[in-house]
Write a protein that holds these residues in place. Sequence first.
Motif, short mmCIF file in Angstrom:
data_model
loop_
_atom_site.label_atom_id
_atom_site.label_comp_id
_atom_site.label_asym_id
_atom_site.label_seq_id
_atom_site.Cartn_x
_atom_site.Cartn_y
_atom_site.Cartn_z
N ILE A 7 0.79 -0.95 -0.04
CA ILE A 7 0.23 0.15 -0.37
C ILE A 7 1.16 1.54 -0.54
O ILE A 7 1.49 1.44 1.10
N THR A 8 0.82 1.94 -0.70
CA THR A 8 1.77 3.07 -1.01
C THR A 8 0.49 4.11 -1.39
O THR A 8 -0.33 4.60 -1.70
N ILE A 9 0.99 5.38 -0.70
CA ILE A 9 0.34 6.71 -1.21
C ILE A 9 1.77 7.89 -1.54
O ILE A 9 2.58 8.23 -1.12
N ASP A 10 0.81 8.22 -2.71
CA ASP A 10 2.09 9.24 -3.41
C ASP A 10 0.95 10.75 -4.26
O ASP A 10 -0.26 10.12 -4.78
N GLY A 16 -3.05 11.52 -4.30
CA GLY A 16 -3.01 10.71 -2.89
C GLY A 16 -3.69 9.88 -1.94
O GLY A 16 -2.67 9.79 -0.88
N LYS A 17 -4.38 9.01 -2.21
CA LYS A 17 -5.16 8.34 -2.31
C LYS A 17 -4.56 7.15 -1.88
O LYS A 17 -3.19 6.76 -2.58
N PRO A 18 -4.59 6.14 -0.59
CA PRO A 18 -3.49 4.88 -0.65
C PRO A 18 -3.83 3.86 -2.24
O PRO A 18 -5.21 3.52 -2.09
N ARG A 24 -2.83 2.76 -10.07
CA ARG A 24 -3.72 3.55 -9.95
C ARG A 24 -5.18 2.54 -9.18
O ARG A 24 -6.41 2.91 -10.26
N TRP A 25 -4.72 2.00 -8.35
CA TRP A 25 -5.87 0.91 -7.50
C TRP A 25 -5.67 1.13 -6.92
O TRP A 25 -5.42 0.96 -5.46
#
Length: 75
Positions: A7-10, A16-18, A24-25
């Motif tokens: 799980i990434t947040i960028d 910026g959604k997890p 892009r999921w």
Amino acid sequence: MLLSNRITIDPLICHGKPCVRGMRWPVEVILDMIESEMTFEEILSDHPELEREDIIASLSYARLLVSGRALQNVA
């Protein structure tokens, strides 16, 4: 499994959604599919770029949010 590997947040991806592995999921979309009663197998069949561990990580992330813990504090 390190949750932070799945799980990434960028801020440049999905506002910026997890998300799952920088793709892009958003986690919320994975949860929506589960809520609509799709099985893991159906999700994976419809979306082969996802892995079973991505679904489990999305559920784990949601559990963390309701527990009040932060992703940064979890290994």
